[in-house]
Enzyme design. Structure first.
Site, short mmCIF file in Angstrom:
data_model
loop_
_atom_site.label_atom_id
_atom_site.label_comp_id
_atom_site.label_asym_id
_atom_site.label_seq_id
_atom_site.Cartn_x
_atom_site.Cartn_y
_atom_site.Cartn_z
N CYS A 33 0.84 -1.19 0.00
CA CYS A 33 0.00 0.00 0.00
C CYS A 33 0.88 1.26 0.00
CB CYS A 33 -0.90 -0.01 1.24
SG CYS A 33 -2.07 1.38 1.30
N ASP A 92 0.45 3.80 1.73
CA ASP A 92 0.38 4.46 3.04
C ASP A 92 1.78 4.82 3.55
OD1 ASP A 92 0.12 4.80 6.00
OD2 ASP A 92 -1.95 4.21 5.63
N ARG A 105 2.85 5.27 6.40
CA ARG A 105 3.23 4.62 7.65
C ARG A 105 3.79 3.22 7.46
NH1 ARG A 105 -2.59 5.00 10.25
NH2 ARG A 105 -3.00 4.28 8.12
N HIS A 118 -2.08 -3.90 5.07
CA HIS A 118 -1.89 -3.49 6.47
C HIS A 118 -3.25 -3.22 7.09
CE1 HIS A 118 -2.61 0.94 6.03
NE2 HIS A 118 -2.26 0.70 4.78
N CYS A 125 -6.14 0.07 6.95
CA CYS A 125 -5.92 0.63 5.61
C CYS A 125 -7.05 1.58 5.24
CB CYS A 125 -5.83 -0.50 4.59
SG CYS A 125 -5.59 0.05 2.89
#
Length: 222
Positions: free
Chosen positions: A49, A51, A53, A105, A108
């Site tokens: 992803c 993302d 993080r 994750h 999400c």
């Protein structure tokens, strides 16, 4: 590593942090960048992803050059995405990666948005239709668990599995298997709360692991 307060974007500080990092790495290993510039030989393709993080190399404890990476919102692997397919083809045919990891994750935002019928986000909404298709296909299983976080977490896992099998269905991967190349596809999920990666126990390492209607002639030896 540069750390900035939420909402602050000091690009000069980012560049300064880069120079400090490069100097530190060179001091620890004078040949590091020379060796890195000579080529890459990763054994793993990570499809994850976007993302911020979930930085792949950092959470895996790997160095530059050890992980080939493709990322998109909700780590989706549709057959129509030529960007994704180009990455997979290069990784398999040229780099000869031995492992392809589809990594989702929990928590999400893309998966959560796909579950919300009130979300209308333009192009993002179009992209997340892939995740909505996964939800629809597994609706009975998903709605057997409580709504909210438990259901979202299960959709994260099911979405990873679907993406992994989509990769296994591609001619790129199946032709590699047919010529005897070692390529295994795995499904993992990262937990933001503790930084631990959960292995879903998915291993697709040959055409025998996929349904017959998805096997190419080359993969069947015809």
């Amino acid at each position: 590593m540069a750390h900035f307060p939420s909402g602050e974007h000091d690009l000069d500080s980012v560049l300064a942090a880069n120079r400090a990092w490069a100097a530190r790495v060179s001091a620890e290993d004078p040949d590091f960048f020379h060796t890195l510039a000579g080529g890459q030989h990763p054994k793993i393709l990570w499809i994850g992803c976007s993302d911020s993080r979930v930085p792949p190399s950092e959470i895996c404890g790997l160095h530059p050059g050890e992980l080939f990476v493709h990322r998109n919102i909700a780590n989706v692997c549709p057959h129509s995405d030529t960007n994704l397919l180009a990455v997979v083809q290069y990784a398999v045919q040229e780099l000869k990666v031995e492992h392809i990891v589809v990594a989702g994750h929990y928590g999400c935002g893309g998966v959560n948005a796909a579950m919300d019928p009130h979300q209308h986000n333009g192009a993002i909404d179009d992209w997340l239709m892939h995740v909505r298709d996964v939800y629809h296909a597994h609706r009975k299983r998903l709605e057997a668990v409580p709504a909210g976080e438990p259901r979202a977490n299960l959709l994260v896992e099911v979405n990873v599995v679907k993406s992994a099998f989509n990769l296994a269905h591609t001619p790129i991967v199946q032709k590699a298997w047919a010529r005897g190349q070692k390529v295994a596809i795995h499904g993992w999920v990262y937990r933001l709360e503790d930084g631990i990666i959960k292995d879903l126990g998915l291993l697709i390492d040959g055409a025998h692991k996929i349904d017959a209607e998805y096997r190419m002639c080359a993969a069947r030896g015809e």
